[in-house]
Design an enzyme around this catalytic site. Structure first.
Site, mmCIF file in Angstrom:
data_model
loop_
_atom_site.group_PDB
_atom_site.id
_atom_site.type_symbol
_atom_site.label_atom_id
_atom_site.label_comp_id
_atom_site.label_asym_id
_atom_site.label_seq_id
_atom_site.Cartn_x
_atom_site.Cartn_y
_atom_site.Cartn_z
ATOM 1 N N ASP A 1 6.883 20.050 11.881
ATOM 2 C CA ASP A 1 5.754 20.464 11.054
ATOM 3 C C ASP A 1 6.082 21.686 10.203
ATOM 4 O OD1 ASP A 1 4.620 18.556 12.805
ATOM 5 O OD2 ASP A 1 2.645 19.449 12.532
ATOM 6 N N SER B 1 2.316 17.205 22.263
ATOM 7 C CA SER B 1 2.861 18.397 21.621
ATOM 8 C C SER B 1 2.816 19.548 22.613
ATOM 9 C CB SER B 1 2.052 18.757 20.363
ATOM 10 O OG SER B 1 0.728 19.096 20.702
#
Length: 424
Positions: free
Chosen positions: A17, A181
């Site tokens: 990300d 995550s």
């Protein structure tokens, strides 16, 4: 400055990300610097540095913030027994003020116009980071890509990020999405999203990174002692080894907790932004410290001080930390009460660590609030049985009035159904 839009300091993790965000900001006309905080996570920092520079960051900054994380955030939380919704020990929340402060210091030094982060637009961390930034530097400008329509429409899913990474030649260690995550620091590791979004899905055994499973934990217990002064751990004794440095103490307790499978939780919590989320956490050292500290307070802390602290400081500090309100007047007000509440919390707690459990074996202190003779049921002295007469007389007035009022209404008292909603 070579950039037409300005200089950005990005909170960089080295993952997919933030690497894509770094490239996207450069593509959008910003000059980007990358920032990483060493707060005890197991990370290849040199690899992250090389990756950030390869993607296009002009500079890379790595700040070692472990000591201030322990002494300025973790230990006050231990003193206050800080907790959120009676379960979560706030590991992610505690780290954000330290990271934000490190970022603002670099942003000031390097003349950055903006700071940026890679937090999702549905999570708590965007709130924690941005409120901390504004509390530290009110005129700072924040770029939150996951709340910018041009960004989140372009990168609607992980596959879009992977395609962009391939286009920009961003090295990606995995091409298959992880089913969850994580966020890791010295205090804990968290797991959320992916398969964990179904609250009835059992976390797979290989998800847990820090702690041994109960089946794999040692079959023999380990005995340790922790000494506290003013509510702070100042000495840990494990066998013939003694540890006194604040960071070393926490690292040692983490190691012991990991070994014995201590500190796993799996909860559904209420996010600050108004949605529920499922999170799994491992907080080994923090769990050991919490058990020991709470136990010692039973021996050393005045009951009224403890009740007030539990009602106001513990609950409010947990909420303040969770909601990202660290750099606020209410946090200053609440934490100012911690030292006064902890003056007498001095002593030693002996613990047994075994198969996920932290068992108190004994405690000792010179504070003098506990009097063995006074508390004894087997001998008189110090506190006579008749000394309770006054307490009973005062309370009996209140109870009698309540009972008389019930009799006037034709009731003999409170029925079980009045308390629980149905007769039990």
């Amino acid at each position: 400055m070579s950039s037409s839009k300005g200089r950005v300091l990005l909170a960089y993790s080295g993952g997919l990300d933030t690497s894509c965000i770094l490239a996207w900001l450069i593509e959008d006309g910003y000059e980007v610097y990358a920032f990483m905080a060493d707060i005890g996570q197991e990370e290849d920092f040199e690899s992250a540095r090389k990756k950030a520079l390869a993607v296009g960051a002009k500079k890379f900054f790595l700040e070692d913030l472990k000591r201030e994380f322990v002494t300025e955030l973790i230990y006050p939380a231990v003193q206050a027994n800080a907790i959120y919704e009676n379960v979560y020990l706030l590991g992610t929340s505690l780290a954000r003020p330290v990271i934000a402060r490190g970022m603002i210091a670099i942003a000031d030094k390097e003349g950055c116009d903006f700071v940026s982060h890679g937090c999702t637009g549905k999570g708590n961390d965007q709130v924690r980071f941005e409120l901390a930034f504004y509390g530290l530097k009110p005129d700072i400008k924040v770029i939150a890509p996951w709340r910018i329509p041009e960004f989140y429409h372009r990168f609607a899913g992980r596959q879009a990020l992977l395609s962009y990474a391939a286009e920009k030649q961003i090295p990606v260690t995995q091409t298959v999405a992880k089913p969850w995550s994580t966020d890791e620091n010295l205090f804990h590791i968290s797991y959320e999203a992916g398969i964990l979004e179904d609250p009835n899905t059992t976390p797979p055994a290989d998800m847990w990174k820090l702690t041994s499973s109960l089946g794999d934990a040692p079959t023999s217990p380990e005995f340790i002692s922790i000494e506290f002064k003013a509510g702070l751990p100042v000495k840990v004794v494990v066998g013939s080894e003694t540890h006194t440095d604040p960071v070393d103490i926490f690292i040692v307790l983490n190691s012991l907790g990991r070994k014995h499978g201590i500190g796993r939780i799996d909860i559904v919590e209420n996010r600050f932004i108004g949605v529920k989320s499922r999170g799994c956490y491992e907080s080994p050292g923090a769990t050991i410290l919490r058990v020991a500290h709470i136990d010692l307070e039973g021996l050393t802390l005045d009951r009224n001080v403890r009740a007030l602290r539990d009602q106001f400081v513990t609950i409010e500090l947990g909420r303040i930390l969770y909601n990202g309100h660290f750099f606020t007047p209410e946090r200053e007000f609440v934490t100012s009460a911690i030292p006064a509440s902890q003056r007498t919390v001095n002593g030693v707690v002996r613990l047994k660590l075994y198969k996920g459990n932290v068992v108190v074996e004994g405690r000792s202190s010179d504070e003098g609030l506990y009097d063995e003779k006074q508390s004894s049921m087997d001998e008189l002295g110090g506190f006579e049985p008749t000394d309770t007469t006054g307490f009973i007389q005062i309370e009996s007035i209140r109870i009698k009035k309540w009972a008389q009022a019930n009799l006037l209404k034709g009731r003999s008292g409170v029925e079980p159904k009045d308390v629980y909603g149905a007769r039990v």
